[in-house]
Motif scaffolding. Structure first.
Motif, PDB file in Angstrom:
ATOM      1  N   TYR A 172      77.464  -8.477 123.138  1.00  0.00           N
ATOM      2  CA  TYR A 172      76.815  -7.394 122.407  1.00  0.00           C
ATOM      3  C   TYR A 172      76.950  -7.679 120.908  1.00  0.00           C
ATOM      4  CZ  TYR A 172      74.979  -2.603 122.606  1.00  0.00           C
ATOM      5  OH  TYR A 172      74.178  -1.493 122.561  1.00  0.00           O
ATOM      6  N   THR A 173      76.116  -7.066 120.100  1.00  0.00           N
ATOM      7  CA  THR A 173      76.211  -7.308 118.660  1.00  0.00           C
ATOM      8  C   THR A 173      77.509  -6.703 118.080  1.00  0.00           C
ATOM      9  OG1 THR A 173      75.126  -7.029 116.522  1.00  0.00           O
ATOM     10  CG2 THR A 173      74.755  -5.286 118.134  1.00  0.00           C
ATOM     11  N   ASN A 174      78.087  -7.413 117.104  1.00  0.00           N
ATOM     12  CA  ASN A 174      79.270  -6.950 116.355  1.00  0.00           C
ATOM     13  C   ASN A 174      80.587  -6.979 117.148  1.00  0.00           C
ATOM     14  OD1 ASN A 174      79.995  -6.097 113.692  1.00  0.00           O
ATOM     15  ND2 ASN A 174      80.464  -4.078 114.506  1.00  0.00           N
ATOM     16  N   LYS A 192      81.714 -12.508 117.924  1.00  0.00           N
ATOM     17  CA  LYS A 192      81.295 -13.859 118.337  1.00  0.00           C
ATOM     18  C   LYS A 192      81.427 -14.867 117.197  1.00  0.00           C
ATOM     19  CE  LYS A 192      77.189 -12.349 119.460  1.00  0.00           C
ATOM     20  NZ  LYS A 192      77.465 -10.921 119.162  1.00  0.00           N
ATOM     21  N   SER A 193      80.913 -14.496 116.031  1.00  0.00           N
ATOM     22  CA  SER A 193      80.933 -15.448 114.911  1.00  0.00           C
ATOM     23  C   SER A 193      82.361 -15.681 114.410  1.00  0.00           C
ATOM     24  CB  SER A 193      80.047 -14.953 113.771  1.00  0.00           C
ATOM     25  OG  SER A 193      78.709 -14.861 114.215  1.00  0.00           O
ATOM     26  N   THR A 194      83.190 -14.635 114.449  1.00  0.00           N
ATOM     27  CA  THR A 194      84.594 -14.796 114.060  1.00  0.00           C
ATOM     28  C   THR A 194      85.259 -15.812 114.989  1.00  0.00           C
ATOM     29  OG1 THR A 194      84.562 -12.459 113.445  1.00  0.00           O
ATOM     30  CG2 THR A 194      86.703 -13.522 113.523  1.00  0.00           C
ATOM     31  N   LEU A 244      78.699 -16.748 109.031  1.00  0.00           N
ATOM     32  CA  LEU A 244      78.855 -15.402 108.488  1.00  0.00           C
ATOM     33  C   LEU A 244      79.294 -14.406 109.563  1.00  0.00           C
ATOM     34  CD1 LEU A 244      78.214 -13.287 106.105  1.00  0.00           C
ATOM     35  CD2 LEU A 244      76.068 -12.967 107.334  1.00  0.00           C
ATOM     36  N   GLU A 258      80.504 -10.311 109.782  1.00  0.00           N
ATOM     37  CA  GLU A 258      80.758  -9.088 109.030  1.00  0.00           C
ATOM     38  C   GLU A 258      80.510  -7.862 109.885  1.00  0.00           C
ATOM     39  OE1 GLU A 258      78.110  -8.565 105.725  1.00  0.00           O
ATOM     40  OE2 GLU A 258      76.516  -9.653 106.708  1.00  0.00           O
ATOM     41  N   LYS A 281      78.489  -5.620 110.463  1.00  0.00           N
ATOM     42  CA  LYS A 281      77.109  -5.149 110.447  1.00  0.00           C
ATOM     43  C   LYS A 281      76.511  -5.543 111.772  1.00  0.00           C
ATOM     44  CE  LYS A 281      75.973  -4.530 105.793  1.00  0.00           C
ATOM     45  NZ  LYS A 281      75.622  -5.206 104.567  1.00  0.00           N
ATOM     46  N   PHE A 316      73.841  -7.330 114.005  1.00  0.00           N
ATOM     47  CA  PHE A 316      72.989  -8.510 113.857  1.00  0.00           C
ATOM     48  C   PHE A 316      73.256  -9.291 112.576  1.00  0.00           C
ATOM     49  CE2 PHE A 316      70.605  -5.569 116.575  1.00  0.00           C
ATOM     50  CZ  PHE A 316      70.685  -6.316 117.737  1.00  0.00           C
ATOM     51  N   ALA A 317      74.535  -9.512 112.272  1.00  0.00           N
ATOM     52  CA  ALA A 317      74.877 -10.401 111.163  1.00  0.00           C
ATOM     53  C   ALA A 317      74.317 -11.789 111.480  1.00  0.00           C
ATOM     54  CB  ALA A 317      76.386 -10.462 110.969  1.00  0.00           C
ATOM     55  N   GLY A 342      73.244 -11.546 118.882  1.00  0.00           N
ATOM     56  CA  GLY A 342      73.897 -10.646 119.836  1.00  0.00           C
ATOM     57  C   GLY A 342      72.863  -9.796 120.565  1.00  0.00           C
ATOM     58  N   ASN A 383      87.993  -9.047 123.313  1.00  0.00           N
ATOM     59  CA  ASN A 383      88.397  -9.230 121.913  1.00  0.00           C
ATOM     60  C   ASN A 383      88.823  -7.898 121.272  1.00  0.00           C
ATOM     61  OD1 ASN A 383      88.740 -10.693 119.495  1.00  0.00           O
ATOM     62  ND2 ASN A 383      86.661 -10.195 118.819  1.00  0.00           N
ATOM     63  N   LEU A 411      92.968  -3.723 117.745  1.00  0.00           N
ATOM     64  CA  LEU A 411      92.442  -2.364 117.582  1.00  0.00           C
ATOM     65  C   LEU A 411      92.651  -1.542 118.843  1.00  0.00           C
ATOM     66  CD1 LEU A 411      88.940  -2.531 115.828  1.00  0.00           C
ATOM     67  CD2 LEU A 411      91.074  -1.554 114.989  1.00  0.00           C
ATOM     68  N   SER A 449      92.679 -11.448 119.987  1.00  0.00           N
ATOM     69  CA  SER A 449      92.224 -10.841 118.743  1.00  0.00           C
ATOM     70  C   SER A 449      91.767 -11.985 117.858  1.00  0.00           C
ATOM     71  CB  SER A 449      93.350 -10.064 118.061  1.00  0.00           C
ATOM     72  OG  SER A 449      92.987  -9.812 116.720  1.00  0.00           O
ATOM     73  N   LEU A 491      90.361 -11.702 114.929  1.00  0.00           N
ATOM     74  CA  LEU A 491      90.726 -11.431 113.541  1.00  0.00           C
ATOM     75  C   LEU A 491      92.217 -11.671 113.321  1.00  0.00           C
ATOM     76  CD1 LEU A 491      89.046 -10.448 111.119  1.00  0.00           C
ATOM     77  CD2 LEU A 491      90.054  -8.197 111.463  1.00  0.00           C
TER      78      LEU A 491
HETATM   79  N1  LIG Z   1      90.071  -5.565 114.400  1.00  0.00           N
HETATM   80  C1  LIG Z   1      89.383  -6.639 114.764  1.00  0.00           C
HETATM   81  N2  LIG Z   1      88.183  -6.875 114.189  1.00  0.00           N
HETATM   82  C2  LIG Z   1      87.505  -7.982 114.580  1.00  0.00           C
HETATM   83  C3  LIG Z   1      88.020  -8.870 115.552  1.00  0.00           C
HETATM   84  N3  LIG Z   1      87.119  -9.868 115.716  1.00  0.00           N
HETATM   85  C4  LIG Z   1      86.088  -9.601 114.885  1.00  0.00           C
HETATM   86  N4  LIG Z   1      86.315  -8.464 114.183  1.00  0.00           N
HETATM   87  C5  LIG Z   1      85.445  -7.834 113.180  1.00  0.00           C
HETATM   88  O1  LIG Z   1      84.258  -7.376 113.823  1.00  0.00           O
HETATM   89  C6  LIG Z   1      83.138  -7.472 112.943  1.00  0.00           C
HETATM   90  C7  LIG Z   1      82.030  -8.266 113.618  1.00  0.00           C
HETATM   91  O2  LIG Z   1      82.430  -9.604 113.771  1.00  0.00           O
HETATM   92  P1  LIG Z   1      81.383 -10.790 113.943  1.00  0.00           P
HETATM   93  O3  LIG Z   1      82.162 -12.012 114.229  1.00  0.00           O
HETATM   94  O4  LIG Z   1      80.419 -10.794 112.809  1.00  0.00           O
HETATM   95  O5  LIG Z   1      80.656 -10.278 115.263  1.00  0.00           O
HETATM   96  P2  LIG Z   1      79.350 -10.904 115.985  1.00  0.00           P
HETATM   97  O6  LIG Z   1      79.563 -10.662 117.430  1.00  0.00           O
HETATM   98  O7  LIG Z   1      79.118 -12.279 115.520  1.00  0.00           O
HETATM   99  O8  LIG Z   1      78.236  -9.890 115.437  1.00  0.00           O
HETATM  100  P3  LIG Z   1      76.631 -10.121 115.252  1.00  0.00           P
HETATM  101  O9  LIG Z   1      76.380 -11.499 114.788  1.00  0.00           O
HETATM  102  O10 LIG Z   1      76.307  -9.081 114.214  1.00  0.00           O
HETATM  103  O11 LIG Z   1      76.028  -9.804 116.576  1.00  0.00           O
HETATM  104  C8  LIG Z   1      83.670  -8.142 111.679  1.00  0.00           C
HETATM  105  O12 LIG Z   1      83.919  -7.115 110.736  1.00  0.00           O
HETATM  106  C9  LIG Z   1      84.947  -8.819 112.129  1.00  0.00           C
HETATM  107  O13 LIG Z   1      85.891  -8.969 111.098  1.00  0.00           O
HETATM  108  C10 LIG Z   1      89.306  -8.587 116.124  1.00  0.00           C
HETATM  109  O14 LIG Z   1      89.838  -9.299 116.979  1.00  0.00           O
HETATM  110  N5  LIG Z   1      89.925  -7.450 115.692  1.00  0.00           N
END
Ligand SMILES: Nc1nc2c(ncn2[C@@H]2O[C@H](COP(=O)(O)OP(=O)(O)OP(=O)(O)O)[C@@H](O)[C@H]2O)c(=O)[nH]1
Ligand SMILES: [Mg+2]
Length: 399
Positions: free
Chosen positions: A211-213, A216-218, A229, A231, A233, A235-236, A259, A322, A326, A355, A357
């Motif tokens: 799902y978005t956010n 995945k990118s982290t 990138l 963040e 948001k 659909f980053a 996502g 993930n 939190l 986690s 992050l």
């Molecule tokens: N607390 C916490 N925040 C996280 C963790 N992993 C990612 N985040 C936060 O979640 C937000 C989204 O992370 P992304 O890696 O951009 O997520 P994504 O799945 O790539 O999102 P899209 O590309 O937008 O679909 C960011 O603000 C990250 O810092 C985690 O393990 N713990």
């Protein structure tokens, strides 16, 4: 000069499953709006089994929303559903008193809002072409004053105002021409990509999905050491990134891509088919979940359904739960082993809590990915010495 705030009223249908789910849908819509730079100032719930075919909202609710919009100078009315072209037109008329003026109040449906975000976010030629194609296909049956919206997207001033029938007909022809041009361009890009992918047929391919956010990118950055990138948001990521990763001495390709979301516009899935090839052709999926999200099980369901739609339902999957940091904050007493059992029962043999992050349990995740990649690698190269594959995790853990 004071910058006027870009504000919105959100409208959703009350979910038959109850208030909690309706609130969740509105929260997500507000987050989408926020990602688009729009601040939510009011939320309206229409409790209707069947929305009005002309205006979506019933008469009483419509008057209520109109009064609020006009007296608070709200700029946008955003519907959580998709509106038919005539509903959209009627609603635009309702909220904008004078026919000839440029739209003061914009009406969005869910698809348009998501398309808008994708349009701003897409970076690569492929993603830009895909989004523009989807946007044009969406606009074609809705061409009226909406054209000004398209103009805005292209950096125009959006002051063109009420177009006459003749102009609309010209616009319609232009859009049709543009659609066929974009399709041609996309075909060319896809051919190049297909050739590139063929060259990689001897390498194990792993794709991050979810799902978005959810993070995945982290995770992509953690696993591959790249700078994608990430963040808070929606659909980053709209473009897809592929990186070569080596664990032990086994190389594989890891991809991060767009996502998924509830009710992803049909045109977008269609035009993103080639980007989603990265997922469909993968040997292993890392299905990333935001465990701290109150509706993460619904999100898992949306993702599996979408994977089914793009023909990726039967790819071996690791369920990566993930944001455990939190989740633990919210539910300190939670029993993770019980939860693992629950997902195992639902068909996920590999379940891991991390986690991204907090860099927590990432070594175990790497180890698990290594095992699964190794299995696949040995299928592709059966003559390789099994013993030569050792994975020694490097010290990246903080706990
Ligand atoms: N607390 C916490 N925040 C996280 C963790 N992993 C990612 N985040 C936060 O979640 C937000 C989204 O992370 P992304 O890696 O951009 O997520 P994504 O799945 O790539 O999102 P899209 O590309 O937008 O679909 C960011 O603000 C990250 O810092 C985690 O393990 N713990
Ligand atoms: Mg991302």
């Amino acid at each position: 000069m004071e910058v006027e705030e870009n504000t919105a009223v959100l409208v959703a249908i009350g979910s038959p499953k109850g208030q909690q789910e309706t609130d969740e849908h509105l929260d997500e819509l507000a987050f989408l709006a926020e990602t688009s730079g729009i601040k939510t100032v009011n939320r309206v719930i229409q409790n209707l089994a069947h929305p009005d075919p002309r205006t979506f909202l019933g008469k009483g609710k419509l008057d209520e929303v109109k009064n609020f919009v006009l007296s608070n100078k709200v700029k946008n009315v955003i519907f959580d559903e998709d509106l038919s072209p005539s509903q959209l037109r009627n609603l635009e008329r309702t909220f904008n008193a004078k026919e000839q003026e440029d739209l003061k109040v914009r009406v969005y449906d869910r698809s348009l809002l998501i398309l808008d975000i994708f349009l701003w976010r897409a970076q690569t030629a492929q993603a830009r072409t895909q989004v523009e194609l989807a946007m044009n296909q969406y606009l074609l049956p809705r061409l009226t004053r909406m054209w000004t919206h398209l103009e805005r997207q292209r950096g125009g001033t959006g002051t063109r105002g009420g177009a006459g029938e003749k102009e609309i007909e010209t616009d319609r022809r232009n859009i049709k021409f543009r659609i066929s041009l974009l399709k041609e361009q996309l075909e060319k890009i896809e051919k190049q990509r297909a050739t590139q992918r063929k060259g990689r047929s001897n390498v194990v391919r792993v794709a991050l999905v979810g799902y978005t956010n959810v993070g995945k990118s982290t995770l992509m950055n953690l696993l591959s050491g790249s700078g994608v990138l990430a963040e808070n948001k929606l659909f980053a990521t709209v473009d897809s990134t592929v990186r070569k990763v080596v664990f032990g001495n086994i190389p594989f390709l890891l991809s991060d891509t767009v996502g998924f979301i509830r009710k992803l516009p049909h045109h977008l899935i269609e035009s993103f088919k080639s980007t989603l090839d990265e997922v469909r052709e993968a040997d292993l999926l890392l299905h990333v979940v935001d465990l701290a999200h109150p509706f993460h099980d619904n999100q898992i369901e949306v993702v599996s359904k979408t994977l089914g739609e793009i023909g990726a339902a039967n790819i071996p999957t690791i369920l990566v739960l993930n944001k455990i940091d939190l989740y633990r904050e919210k539910f300190p007493e939670a029993n993770l082993e019980e939860m693992r059992g629950y997902y195992r029962q639902h068909g996920y043999a590999d379940v891991i809590f991390v986690s991204a992050l907090g860099n927590e349990n990432i070594t175990a995740l790497k180890q698990l990915i290594f095992e699964r990649v190794k299995e696949r690698h040995l299928q592709i190269f059966p003559n390789f010495l099994k013993d030569s594959y050792e994975f020694s995790p490097w010290p990246t853990e903080t706990t």
